[in-house]
Design a protein around this motif. Structure first.
Motif, PDB file in Angstrom:
ATOM      1  N   THR A  13       0.836  -1.200   0.000  1.00 11.57           N
ATOM      2  CA  THR A  13       0.000   0.000   0.000  1.00 11.57           C
ATOM      3  C   THR A  13       0.870   1.250   0.000  1.00 11.57           C
ATOM      4  OG1 THR A  13      -0.080  -0.024   2.427  1.00 11.57           O
ATOM      5  CG2 THR A  13      -1.865  -1.145   1.259  1.00 11.57           C
ATOM      6  N   ARG A  14       0.300   2.329  -0.486  1.00 14.17           N
ATOM      7  CA  ARG A  14       0.996   3.616  -0.529  1.00 14.17           C
ATOM      8  C   ARG A  14      -0.022   4.681  -0.155  1.00 14.17           C
ATOM      9  NH1 ARG A  14       0.616   0.270  -4.078  1.00 14.17           N
ATOM     10  NH2 ARG A  14       2.381  -1.075  -4.553  1.00 14.17           N
ATOM     11  N   TYR A  15       0.457   5.684   0.580  1.00 15.94           N
ATOM     12  CA  TYR A  15      -0.440   6.728   1.056  1.00 15.94           C
ATOM     13  C   TYR A  15       0.125   8.121   0.814  1.00 15.94           C
ATOM     14  CZ  TYR A  15      -2.831   3.041   3.693  1.00 15.94           C
ATOM     15  OH  TYR A  15      -3.523   1.907   4.057  1.00 15.94           O
ATOM     16  N   LEU A  16      -0.787   9.044   0.605  1.00 15.07           N
ATOM     17  CA  LEU A  16      -0.441  10.458   0.609  1.00 15.07           C
ATOM     18  C   LEU A  16       0.054  10.803   2.018  1.00 15.07           C
ATOM     19  CD1 LEU A  16      -0.768  13.167  -1.032  1.00 15.07           C
ATOM     20  CD2 LEU A  16      -3.007  13.366   0.074  1.00 15.07           C
ATOM     21  N   ASP A  17       1.104  11.591   2.108  1.00 15.35           N
ATOM     22  CA  ASP A  17       1.688  11.883   3.423  1.00 15.35           C
ATOM     23  C   ASP A  17       0.664  12.431   4.409  1.00 15.35           C
ATOM     24  OD1 ASP A  17       5.017  12.988   2.347  1.00 15.35           O
ATOM     25  OD2 ASP A  17       4.177  11.003   2.707  1.00 15.35           O
ATOM     26  N   SER A  18      -0.224  13.278   3.942  1.00 15.38           N
ATOM     27  CA  SER A  18      -1.156  13.943   4.844  1.00 15.38           C
ATOM     28  C   SER A  18      -2.227  13.009   5.419  1.00 15.38           C
ATOM     29  CB  SER A  18      -1.829  15.121   4.148  1.00 15.38           C
ATOM     30  OG  SER A  18      -2.595  14.679   3.055  1.00 15.38           O
ATOM     31  N   VAL A  19      -2.347  11.793   4.891  1.00 24.27           N
ATOM     32  CA  VAL A  19      -3.356  10.861   5.408  1.00 24.27           C
ATOM     33  C   VAL A  19      -2.736   9.665   6.120  1.00 24.27           C
ATOM     34  CG1 VAL A  19      -4.908  11.541   3.538  1.00 24.27           C
ATOM     35  CG2 VAL A  19      -3.634   9.389   3.355  1.00 24.27           C
ATOM     36  N   LYS A  20      -1.426   9.568   6.093  1.00 27.08           N
ATOM     37  CA  LYS A  20      -0.763   8.437   6.748  1.00 27.08           C
ATOM     38  C   LYS A  20      -1.114   8.408   8.232  1.00 27.08           C
ATOM     39  CE  LYS A  20       3.242   7.983   3.695  1.00 27.08           C
ATOM     40  NZ  LYS A  20       4.716   8.169   3.558  1.00 27.08           N
ATOM     41  N   GLY A  21      -1.455   7.211   8.708  1.00 23.92           N
ATOM     42  CA  GLY A  21      -1.824   7.052  10.109  1.00 23.92           C
ATOM     43  C   GLY A  21      -3.286   7.323  10.388  1.00 23.92           C
ATOM     44  N   ARG A  22      -3.988   7.890   9.427  1.00 24.16           N
ATOM     45  CA  ARG A  22      -5.422   8.188   9.600  1.00 24.16           C
ATOM     46  C   ARG A  22      -6.296   7.355   8.668  1.00 24.16           C
ATOM     47  NH1 ARG A  22      -7.400  13.055   8.406  1.00 24.16           N
ATOM     48  NH2 ARG A  22      -5.832  13.535   6.802  1.00 24.16           N
ATOM     49  N   PHE A  23      -5.821   7.111   7.452  1.00 20.95           N
ATOM     50  CA  PHE A  23      -6.585   6.376   6.442  1.00 20.95           C
ATOM     51  C   PHE A  23      -5.979   4.991   6.247  1.00 20.95           C
ATOM     52  CE2 PHE A  23      -8.237  10.216   3.753  1.00 20.95           C
ATOM     53  CZ  PHE A  23      -8.712  10.808   4.907  1.00 20.95           C
ATOM     54  N   THR A  24      -6.834   4.024   5.951  1.00 21.15           N
ATOM     55  CA  THR A  24      -6.386   2.669   5.656  1.00 21.15           C
ATOM     56  C   THR A  24      -7.105   2.160   4.418  1.00 21.15           C
ATOM     57  OG1 THR A  24      -6.031   2.205   8.007  1.00 21.15           O
ATOM     58  CG2 THR A  24      -6.133   0.325   6.516  1.00 21.15           C
ATOM     59  N   ILE A  25      -6.327   1.764   3.415  1.00 20.72           N
ATOM     60  CA  ILE A  25      -6.887   1.198   2.190  1.00 20.72           C
ATOM     61  C   ILE A  25      -6.828  -0.323   2.279  1.00 20.72           C
ATOM     62  CG2 ILE A  25      -4.688   1.234   0.933  1.00 20.72           C
ATOM     63  CD1 ILE A  25      -6.298   1.997  -1.600  1.00 20.72           C
ATOM     64  N   ALA A  26      -7.874  -0.974   1.760  1.00 21.14           N
ATOM     65  CA  ALA A  26      -7.911  -2.436   1.780  1.00 21.14           C
ATOM     66  C   ALA A  26      -8.614  -2.925   0.521  1.00 21.14           C
ATOM     67  CB  ALA A  26      -8.631  -2.932   3.026  1.00 21.14           C
ATOM     68  N   LYS A  27      -8.248  -4.131   0.113  1.00 23.55           N
ATOM     69  CA  LYS A  27      -8.789  -4.696  -1.138  1.00 23.55           C
ATOM     70  C   LYS A  27      -9.173  -6.139  -0.877  1.00 23.55           C
ATOM     71  CE  LYS A  27      -7.187  -4.968  -5.998  1.00 23.55           C
ATOM     72  NZ  LYS A  27      -6.798  -6.340  -6.270  1.00 23.55           N
ATOM     73  N   ASP A  28     -10.389  -6.490  -1.237  1.00 24.73           N
ATOM     74  CA  ASP A  28     -10.871  -7.857  -1.118  1.00 24.73           C
ATOM     75  C   ASP A  28     -10.945  -8.438  -2.523  1.00 24.73           C
ATOM     76  OD1 ASP A  28     -12.384 -10.212  -0.918  1.00 24.73           O
ATOM     77  OD2 ASP A  28     -13.505  -9.456   0.804  1.00 24.73           O
ATOM     78  N   ASN A  29      -9.965  -9.261  -2.876  1.00 19.65           N
ATOM     79  CA  ASN A  29      -9.900  -9.773  -4.245  1.00 19.65           C
ATOM     80  C   ASN A  29     -11.017 -10.767  -4.546  1.00 19.65           C
ATOM     81  OD1 ASN A  29      -7.587  -8.282  -4.953  1.00 19.65           O
ATOM     82  ND2 ASN A  29      -6.261  -9.808  -3.998  1.00 19.65           N
ATOM     83  N   ALA A  30     -11.503 -11.447  -3.533  1.00 19.71           N
ATOM     84  CA  ALA A  30     -12.589 -12.407  -3.739  1.00 19.71           C
ATOM     85  C   ALA A  30     -13.893 -11.703  -4.101  1.00 19.71           C
ATOM     86  CB  ALA A  30     -12.779 -13.255  -2.494  1.00 19.71           C
ATOM     87  N   LYS A  31     -14.088 -10.523  -3.521  1.00 22.80           N
ATOM     88  CA  LYS A  31     -15.320  -9.770  -3.760  1.00 22.80           C
ATOM     89  C   LYS A  31     -15.131  -8.612  -4.729  1.00 22.80           C
ATOM     90  CE  LYS A  31     -17.221 -10.821   0.817  1.00 22.80           C
ATOM     91  NZ  LYS A  31     -17.742 -10.257   2.087  1.00 22.80           N
ATOM     92  N   ASN A  32     -13.894  -8.394  -5.166  1.00 25.27           N
ATOM     93  CA  ASN A  32     -13.586  -7.262  -6.055  1.00 25.27           C
ATOM     94  C   ASN A  32     -14.055  -5.935  -5.454  1.00 25.27           C
ATOM     95  OD1 ASN A  32     -12.374  -8.862  -8.055  1.00 25.27           O
ATOM     96  ND2 ASN A  32     -14.355  -9.279  -9.027  1.00 25.27           N
ATOM     97  N   THR A  33     -13.735  -5.745  -4.193  1.00 29.73           N
ATOM     98  CA  THR A  33     -14.105  -4.501  -3.531  1.00 29.73           C
ATOM     99  C   THR A  33     -12.878  -3.809  -2.952  1.00 29.73           C
ATOM    100  OG1 THR A  33     -14.583  -5.652  -1.469  1.00 29.73           O
ATOM    101  CG2 THR A  33     -16.437  -5.271  -2.949  1.00 29.73           C
TER     102      THR A  33
END
Length: 120
Positions: free
Chosen positions: A53-73
């Motif tokens: 994962t990669r984040y914009l500096d201003s959101v690091k520690g506050r935002f979390t990205i996740a991907k469910d490949n089984a559900k394509n979400t």
């Protein structure tokens, strides 16, 4: 043709949380969230693929990205929201793996966006 549909935007007070979701009609290697505030250019918020994962500096520690490949979400958990996070948030997808700086031009498909408004 892959369709991306975002949901989960809304209005919250500063310090609050929101969870954005993006439903994809097919599997894509790299997915990302971008945002665009009025009068500003669209910027990358976070990206994810099998390598990490990669984040914009201003959101690091506050935002979390996740991907469910089984559900394509794809999701974006946004905590400790600030007024400067106010923007239209877009889901984007790319056939190939993410490049380190995930430039907008890399992405093959885009959603229509979901509005996030944070009041002080």
């Amino acid at each position: 043709q892959v369709q991306l549909v975002e949901s989960g935007g809304g209005s919250v007070q500063a310090g609050g949380s929101l969870r954005l979701s993006c439903a994809a009609s097919g599997y894509m290697s790299c997915m990302a969230w971008f945002r665009q505030a009025p009068g500003l250019e669209r910027e990358g918020v976070a990206s994810i693929d099998r390598y990490g994962t990669r984040y914009l500096d201003s959101v690091k520690g506050r935002f979390t990205i996740a991907k469910d490949n089984a559900k394509n979400t794809l999701t974006l958990q946004m905590n400790s929201l600030k007024p400067e996070d106010t923007a239209m948030y877009y889901c984007a997808a790319r056939f190939l793996y993410c490049r380190g700086d995930y430039p907008q031009g890399d992405f093959n498909y885009w959603g229509r966006g979901t509005q996030v408004t944070v009041s002080s």
